[in-house]
Design a protein around this motif. Structure first.
Motif, PDB file in Angstrom:
ATOM      1  N   TYR A 101      63.369  53.529  68.503  1.00  0.00           N
ATOM      2  CA  TYR A 101      64.440  53.820  67.557  1.00  0.00           C
ATOM      3  C   TYR A 101      64.051  54.922  66.562  1.00  0.00           C
ATOM      4  N   HIS A 156      68.316  52.174  56.315  1.00  0.00           N
ATOM      5  CA  HIS A 156      68.227  53.153  57.398  1.00  0.00           C
ATOM      6  C   HIS A 156      67.626  54.456  56.875  1.00  0.00           C
ATOM      7  N   HIS A 197      66.810  58.178  56.980  1.00  0.00           N
ATOM      8  CA  HIS A 197      67.382  59.345  57.664  1.00  0.00           C
ATOM      9  C   HIS A 197      66.600  60.627  57.419  1.00  0.00           C
ATOM     10  N   ASN A 233      73.202  57.581  67.729  1.00  0.00           N
ATOM     11  CA  ASN A 233      71.940  56.998  67.308  1.00  0.00           C
ATOM     12  C   ASN A 233      71.751  55.649  67.989  1.00  0.00           C
ATOM     13  N   CYS A 252      58.574  52.993  64.534  1.00  0.00           N
ATOM     14  CA  CYS A 252      59.970  52.945  64.981  1.00  0.00           C
ATOM     15  C   CYS A 252      60.122  52.713  66.477  1.00  0.00           C
ATOM     16  N   GLY A 308      64.586  58.130  66.704  1.00  0.00           N
ATOM     17  CA  GLY A 308      65.601  59.143  66.492  1.00  0.00           C
ATOM     18  C   GLY A 308      64.971  60.494  66.233  1.00  0.00           C
ATOM     19  N   GLY A 309      65.476  61.214  65.228  1.00  0.00           N
ATOM     20  CA  GLY A 309      64.985  62.550  64.944  1.00  0.00           C
ATOM     21  C   GLY A 309      64.014  62.617  63.782  1.00  0.00           C
ATOM     22  N   TYR A 312      72.558  55.902  76.352  1.00  0.00           N
ATOM     23  CA  TYR A 312      72.771  55.210  75.088  1.00  0.00           C
ATOM     24  C   TYR A 312      73.410  53.844  75.301  1.00  0.00           C
TER      25      TYR A 312
END
Length: 433
Positions: free
Chosen positions: A247, A216, A218, A2, A244, A249-250, A314
């Motif tokens: 950042y 955070h 998720h 991440n 975001c 992510g998913g 990364y």
């Protein structure tokens, strides 16, 4: 892996000159347990903080969740340039979207610059807006294009703050042999980016926003009542804003396939004293015309803050080595100057370099992908998102209608394909093409 945790200590700013000179403020408490809000915002950068402030001023109950600290991401690490226009120039926007839409986008960008200055003044933030951005050109063809673009802005957009510069004019401001001319935009400027983010956070909190750091996210359960889940708490809400940027992510595949995180780097030298005149003879910021842009300015204590170089994985590379090379290509006389700070950060780009606005569910909005042009536009995006939540979606829809291609390979294969493309453009930069 991440990106939120790949290169940084959890809950801490990078060891940057910005963090060292940040305005003091108390850490916001993490989210514990369940709570309720009208709007839950994920991300504590310019977009999220501006949206939170503008929503609170409209009477909404807002919770903002930030995985680290407010301004932790690109908002607290960037070059601080508050640029005019969009990331694409107006002639390109006219071809992409038509004259009327290009004019509306220009007007938005002018409002965005004014918004930054107005917010600084209205909330007594601990920073100063310094006017002036120089665009430094490497070839005469680029100088000619810069002059034509300045003439177009004055003629078609009534914007006469851009002054074309020939070689001698540029060197009166920027004494480097690396460039042959350019322009200076007196209507643009530069700021301390982290202190602007902190100022927005303080203003939002004073307006009633519940800001939680170390929260955070998720998982987001979409529905008429959305649920935003962190490791230690959850927010049930009527609306969600994804702010975001690099950042994400998913959290959302639609956005992730169109918004690519990339890494960029900055170094700070020791204070230059009288030698600052070897770098800049006015307190302006600079960006050049390389595909991988070099950008720089002087800090309030006389350091050179120089940004350059990119990476697409990364882990960050050796930052001093990465940035020192282009810095010395511009200023070879600084070879003996000590580097005191070096930091990297993750921003986000789109295929067409325009921000990506999307309604990813009926009550879930997203804005990101500012492509290195985010100080003003991300702040403005927050205001536009607040308008859309309140039912005034005209400006959100203007941005959302812009073409938004997926990166080849989607969210899974985009990185290796981007590395191939960027390697090609980096080679062109090295060859001066």
């Amino acid at each position: 892996m991440n990106l939120l945790f790949a290169n940084d200590r959890r809950g801490e700013y990078p060891k940057s000159w910005y963090a060292e000179t940040a305005a003091p403020f108390e850490r916001f408490a993490p989210l514990k347990g369940a709570t309720r809000a009208d709007v839950c915002i994920v991300g504590g950068g310019y977009t999220g903080l501006s949206a939170a402030l503008h929503l609170a001023e409209r009477g909404f109950d807002v919770a903002l969740l930030e995985a680290h600290r407010v301004g932790f991401g690109a908002s607290g690490r960037n070059g601080g340039q508050v640029g005019s226009g969009q990331r694409l120039e107006q002639d390109a926007l006219e071809r992409m979207a038509g004259r009327d839409a290009a004019r509306a986008l220009w007007d938005l960008s002018e409002e965005a610059k004014a918004l930054v200055r107005d917010l600084i003044a209205a909330h007594g933030m601990s920073l100063t807006f310094h006017p002036g951005i120089v665009h430094a050109c490497r070839t005469q063809a680029e100088v000619d294009h810069a002059r034509a673009h300045a003439e177009m802005l004055a003629r078609d957009y009534s914007y006469d703050a851009v002054e074309p510069l020939d070689r001698d004019g540029l060197r009166e401001i920027l004494p480097s042999e690396a460039y042959v001319g350019g322009d200076i935009d007196r209507g643009a400027g530069h700021v301390h980016p982290l202190n602007f983010a902190i100022g927005l956070a303080k203003a939002a909190a004073a307006a009633g926003v519940r800001i939680h750091e170390g929260a955070h996210v998720h998982h987001i359960e979409k529905g008429s009542k959305a649920v935003v889940q962190t490791g230690e708490g959850r927010v049930e809400c009527d609306h969600v804003i994804l702010a975001c940027n690099g950042y994400l992510g998913g959290l959302d595949g639609q956005v992730a396939s169109r918004v690519m995180p990339i890494n960029n780097f900055i170094v700070a030298t020791e204070p230059l004293g009288a030698r600052a005149a070897e770098v800049l003879r006015e307190n302006v910021a600079v960006a050049d015309t390389r595909f991988v842009v070099n950008y720089w300015r002087l800090s309030e204590d006389g350091r050179l803050l120089f940004g350059g170089g990119e990476s697409y994985g990364y882990r960050f590379p050796d930052i001093v080595k990465t940035v020192r090379k282009p810095m010395l290509q511009v200023y070879p006389g600084l070879r003996d100057v000590r580097i005191t700070h070096a930091w990297g950060g993750t921003l986000a780009i789109t295929v067409n370099r325009m921000p990506y606005f999307a309604r990813v569910a009926p009550n879930v909005l997203s804005a990101s992908g500012y492509s290195g042009h985010g100080v003003a536009m991300a702040t403005m995006a927050g205001k536009i998102l607040a308008e859309a939540v309140a039912g005034q979606a005209e400006r959100f829809d203007l941005m959302a209608r812009l073409p938004a291609r997926r990166f080849p390979g989607g969210a899974g294969l985009r990185w290796p394909l981007l590395v191939l493309a960027m390697s090609w453009y980096s080679m062109r930069d090295r060859l001066g093409i």
